[in-house]
Scaffold this active site. Sequence first.
Site: not given
Ligand SMILES: *[C@@H]1O[C@H](CO)[C@@H](O)[C@H](O)[C@H]1NC(C)=O
Length: 319
Positions: A60-61, A64, A66, A70, A238
């Site tokens: 976001h900085d 806007v 650069g 800001s 993840t």
């Molecule tokens: C979640 O991420 C892991 C690592 O990338 C992968 O092995 C796994 O299959 C993923 N699980 C699902 C439910 O997508």
Amino acid sequence: MKITTILNFMFFFPFTFADLNIGFYSSTCPRAEAIVSDVVQRHFNMDNSIVGAMLRMHFHDCFVRGCDASILIDPTSTRTSEKLAGPNRSVRGYEIIDEAKAILEKTCPLTVSCADIIALATRDAVSLAGGIRYSVPTGRKDGLLSDPSLVNLPGPSLSVQNALQFFTAKGLTLQDMVTLLGAHTVGFAHCSLFQERLSLVHGKADPTMDPKLRATLVQICDNGSKKSDPRVFLDQNTSFLFDNEFYMEVMKKRGVLHLDQQLALDPLTKDMVEEFAANGWMFQEKFANAMVKLGNIGVVLGGKDGDVRRNCRAFNFPL
Ligand SMILES: *[C@@H]1O[C@H](CO)[C@@H](O)[C@H](O)[C@H]1NC(C)=O
Ligand code: HEM
Ligand SMILES: *[C@@H]1O[C@H](CO)[C@@H](O)[C@H](O)[C@H]1NC(C)=O
Ligand SMILES: CC(=O)N[C@H]1CO[C@H](CO)[C@@H](O)[C@@H]1O
């Protein structure tokens, strides 16, 4: 591993970028980068969601005016600031920048810019979450203007083509956009920003969303209370790792934001998504490169347009 990572990076990318330099503070404030990284580490230990906060603040900085800090200026009774603009309201992590700045002002007064602190803190946060540790060119000055009417950021319901216009306007490419959106591998989104995809009101759910994901999101978002606007993870698998899982998720129709999901469907970007999903290392390298480009947008190098703020939230010479 870490050392080869850095060497590889320096081999592929030039040592300096435009007029910023890697190690800009090595003689004027040799501990500058270590001070920022200690503060980021301390906050990360308490709350690993700061990675999303830093990435979004940096974006976001830079988008806007650069990368001129800001976004950090607080409004006063006589002046508004970018913080009051709609899309910026949920930017968080200001206290991390304040803490680093306070230590830097004691160690080397009026030397390290707030704009550089944001760029360095973002790099440190990404690497703490398992992402690539890249070299950040520094030497930005802090800008002297913060105006909410200048805030014009892309929204999450845009098409790929329309979102791209915001990036090309800043000198970034389609590949930069697809790569930088990989930052949505961490962090949260408020339900109000993708509510239309769940169609809680009109009943017609977005067919590009995995029905299982929809069910999960409906449960969190439609919580009976119109007042609350809960947040969900942008990467539902993840959520705290800086990896290429975002691309795998959108390939499985498990993108949360409309635009994120479109990356996997639009013929313009589909192939890049598949490449990044298949090759995590390639994503990390491209991400580092794209972050350096993002961090170079509209930087102020000195003169009458910028200085080093004493307090990141206020101009040194308020009007
Ligand atoms: C979640 O991420 C892991 C690592 O990338 C992968 O092995 C796994 O299959 C993923 N699980 C699902 C439910 O997508
Ligand atoms: C077309 C471009 C983009 C759009 C439309 C977009 C949209 C959004 C939206 C709607 C949210 C949720 C905000 C909230 O609910 O508080 C979000 C969060 C986030 N965005 Fe983006 N974004 C874009 C580009 C980027 C880029 C380039 C980066 C960084 C390189 C980035 C990093 C993040 C991160 C990390 C979060 C999570 C924030 C948090 O956890 O607080 N985004 N983005
Ligand atoms: C539902 O709304 C209540 C009240 O606004 C809030 O405290 C709670 O955290 C919400 N629940 C979820 C799962 O977001
Ligand atoms: C998530 C969030 O804070 N969204 C806000 C963005 O700005 C608009 C317009 O000011 C608000 O209505 C949203 O609530």
